[in-house]
Scaffold this motif. Structure first.
Motif, PDB file in Angstrom:
ATOM      1  N   LEU A   1      33.703  40.495  20.548  1.00 17.03           N
ATOM      2  CA  LEU A   1      34.672  41.402  19.924  1.00 17.03           C
ATOM      3  C   LEU A   1      34.982  40.973  18.494  1.00 17.03           C
ATOM      4  O   LEU A   1      35.012  41.797  17.575  1.00 17.03           O
ATOM      5  CB  LEU A   1      35.958  41.429  20.750  1.00 17.03           C
ATOM      6  CG  LEU A   1      37.170  42.127  20.111  1.00 17.03           C
ATOM      7  CD1 LEU A   1      36.897  43.611  19.928  1.00 17.03           C
ATOM      8  CD2 LEU A   1      38.425  41.908  20.946  1.00 17.03           C
ATOM      9  N   ASN A   2      35.172  39.673  18.292  1.00 19.44           N
ATOM     10  CA  ASN A   2      35.595  39.172  16.983  1.00 19.44           C
ATOM     11  C   ASN A   2      34.443  38.989  16.003  1.00 19.44           C
ATOM     12  O   ASN A   2      34.604  39.218  14.794  1.00 19.44           O
ATOM     13  CB  ASN A   2      36.332  37.843  17.148  1.00 19.44           C
ATOM     14  CG  ASN A   2      37.654  38.006  17.876  1.00 19.44           C
ATOM     15  OD1 ASN A   2      38.287  39.059  17.802  1.00 19.44           O
ATOM     16  ND2 ASN A   2      38.069  36.978  18.589  1.00 19.44           N
ATOM     17  N   ASN A   3      33.282  38.577  16.518  1.00 22.64           N
ATOM     18  CA  ASN A   3      32.197  38.152  15.619  1.00 22.64           C
ATOM     19  C   ASN A   3      30.860  38.836  15.860  1.00 22.64           C
ATOM     20  O   ASN A   3      29.918  38.615  15.099  1.00 22.64           O
ATOM     21  CB  ASN A   3      31.989  36.634  15.740  1.00 22.64           C
ATOM     22  CG  ASN A   3      33.255  35.855  15.498  1.00 22.64           C
ATOM     23  OD1 ASN A   3      33.893  36.012  14.471  1.00 22.64           O
ATOM     24  ND2 ASN A   3      33.644  35.021  16.465  1.00 22.64           N
ATOM     25  N   GLY A   4      30.748  39.621  16.934  1.00 18.22           N
ATOM     26  CA  GLY A   4      29.446  40.144  17.311  1.00 18.22           C
ATOM     27  C   GLY A   4      28.587  39.044  17.913  1.00 18.22           C
ATOM     28  O   GLY A   4      29.066  37.959  18.248  1.00 18.22           O
ATOM     29  N   HIS A   5      27.301  39.336  18.063  1.00 16.66           N
ATOM     30  CA  HIS A   5      26.360  38.337  18.598  1.00 16.66           C
ATOM     31  C   HIS A   5      24.970  38.691  18.109  1.00 16.66           C
ATOM     32  O   HIS A   5      24.579  39.867  18.110  1.00 16.66           O
ATOM     33  CB  HIS A   5      26.399  38.336  20.129  1.00 16.66           C
ATOM     34  CG  HIS A   5      25.726  37.160  20.751  1.00 16.66           C
ATOM     35  ND1 HIS A   5      24.353  37.062  20.852  1.00 16.66           N
ATOM     36  CD2 HIS A   5      26.225  36.019  21.308  1.00 16.66           C
ATOM     37  CE1 HIS A   5      24.045  35.916  21.445  1.00 16.66           C
ATOM     38  NE2 HIS A   5      25.151  35.273  21.716  1.00 16.66           N
ATOM     39  N   PRO A   6      24.187  37.688  17.689  1.00 14.24           N
ATOM     40  CA  PRO A   6      22.860  37.996  17.131  1.00 14.24           C
ATOM     41  C   PRO A   6      21.915  38.659  18.127  1.00 14.24           C
ATOM     42  O   PRO A   6      20.969  39.338  17.711  1.00 14.24           O
ATOM     43  CB  PRO A   6      22.326  36.624  16.698  1.00 14.24           C
ATOM     44  CG  PRO A   6      23.157  35.620  17.438  1.00 14.24           C
ATOM     45  CD  PRO A   6      24.491  36.251  17.609  1.00 14.24           C
TER      46      PRO A   6
END
Length: 351
Positions: A44-49
């Motif tokens: 939610l806060n940073n996404g994910h690669p």
């Protein structure tokens, strides 16, 4: 149907979308429970690669079969029927790479994940993709096991993998750093594996008390007021712990673990570190002269998920009391907030 879909950091939307339809080699389930974890908050806060937006989130999933593709049985993917109660793996190995062929599916070279490359479980319905079925990643729930408890099988499977790699066994003194849901599962599993003494540590006193009231470790260490290494040595008459598991994203905890473990002991780096601070200081001579073992723990295999379901169903690792909050899908963002603030052990969503 309703879904919770990730678009970008800070942008998760509740949407109404058409119900999915199973392909010829897929199974569609009605999601009964999808539990939350700290990774959901990080996404939610940073996404994910590895997450390709827009994507329905959620990877701790249980439900019941409502549709079976026409070619599923012929392809050797199991004899499924509407009404079957199931749990879905999260980490999906390819089954074909060198690591998978060696039986190390948790470190598959081509791993994909439900809720990352495939649609996740914060939805009313989910299509289980062929790749999950191919690696025996759809598990039938044992008789009498509830959907909410079954949704905790995925994190327990990761804990099981980690303790197996660290060799947790009868007579061990085990120290677990991190009193979140993973830490609580580590306490319960260490007991089931025969540990003689289990110590739970955390730097948040309120969370430590809440966890300790549920899982009843032999000792607790409030790292906000005492030194972890000194307290472990005090509790073990100077010997140190046989196993220290860092179930927290803390480089300091990893460094301390190496000084808190006994000669010949094992340290599990279970919690990953922030991507911008992945490096710690290791006293190599400490590892060398004390013959320490450091192991990583990344995830789980389909077999770990099946074993986790068995451990929950038999009562060897109870989990129902760890589910402290149950919310509907339209409050999934509230659930993320509860997790982020450390106000719960485990929050489950019932779509």
């Amino acid at each position: 149907m309703k879904v919770a879909r990730f678009y970008a950091p800070g942008d998760v939307r509740l949407e109404d979308v058409a119900e999915p339809v199973a392909g010829p080699r897929e199974v569609r389930i009605r999601v009964r429970n999808c539990s939350t974890c700290g990774t959901d908050v990080k996404i939610l806060n940073n996404g994910h690669p590895n997450l390709s937006p827009p994507r329905v989130m959620g990877h701790e999933i249980s439900g019941e079969v409502v549709e079976v593709g026409a070619e599923v049985a012929a392809a050797g993917y199991g004899d499924w029927a509407a009404g079957d109660r199931v749990q879905v793996i999260a980490a999906v190995p390819c089954g074909d790479c060198r690591q998978c062929r060696k039986g190390r599916m948790a470190v598959c070279e081509n791993q994909t994940s439900v809720g990352y490359q495939y649609e996740g479980g914060f939805a009313e319905y989910l299509v289980v993709p062929e790749q999950v079925l191919k690696v025996d990643g759809l598990n039938r729930l044992p008789e009498g096991l509830g959907f909410a408890e079954a949704s905790v099988a995925e994190p327990l499977a990761c804990v099981l993998n980690g303790q197996r790699l660290a060799g947790v066994g009868p007579g061990d003194v085990v120290v677990i750093v991190g009193a979140g849901p993973i830490g609580c599962l580590h306490v319960r599993l260490a007991r089931a594996r025969g540990a003689a003494r289990v110590v739970l540590a955390d730097m948040q006193p309120d969370r430590l008390r809440m966890a300790a009231d549920l899982v009843k470790p032999d000792d607790t260490i409030d790292v906000s007021s005492v030194d972890l290494v000194e307290e472990v040595l005090r509790l073990t008459d100077g010997a140190g712990a046989d196993v220290v598991i860092t179930a927290a994203a803390s480089g300091a905890a990893q460094e301390q673990a190496l000084r808190a473990v006994a000669r010949g002991g094992r340290v599990s780096f279970f919690g990953g570190l922030p991507k911008d601070k992945p490096v710690i200081a290791v006293d190599s001579n400490l590892v060398h002269y004390r013959e320490l073992t450091i192991v990583g723990a990344n995830g789980s295999s389909p077999a770990d998920n099946a074993e986790a379901l068995r451990l929950i169903a038999t009562g060897e690792v109870p989990v129902s009391d760890l589910i402290t909050h149950t919310l509907p899908l339209d409050r999934v963002l509230d659930a993320f907030g509860i997790v982020a603030r450390g106000e719960a052990i485990k929050v489950t969503i019932e779509p």
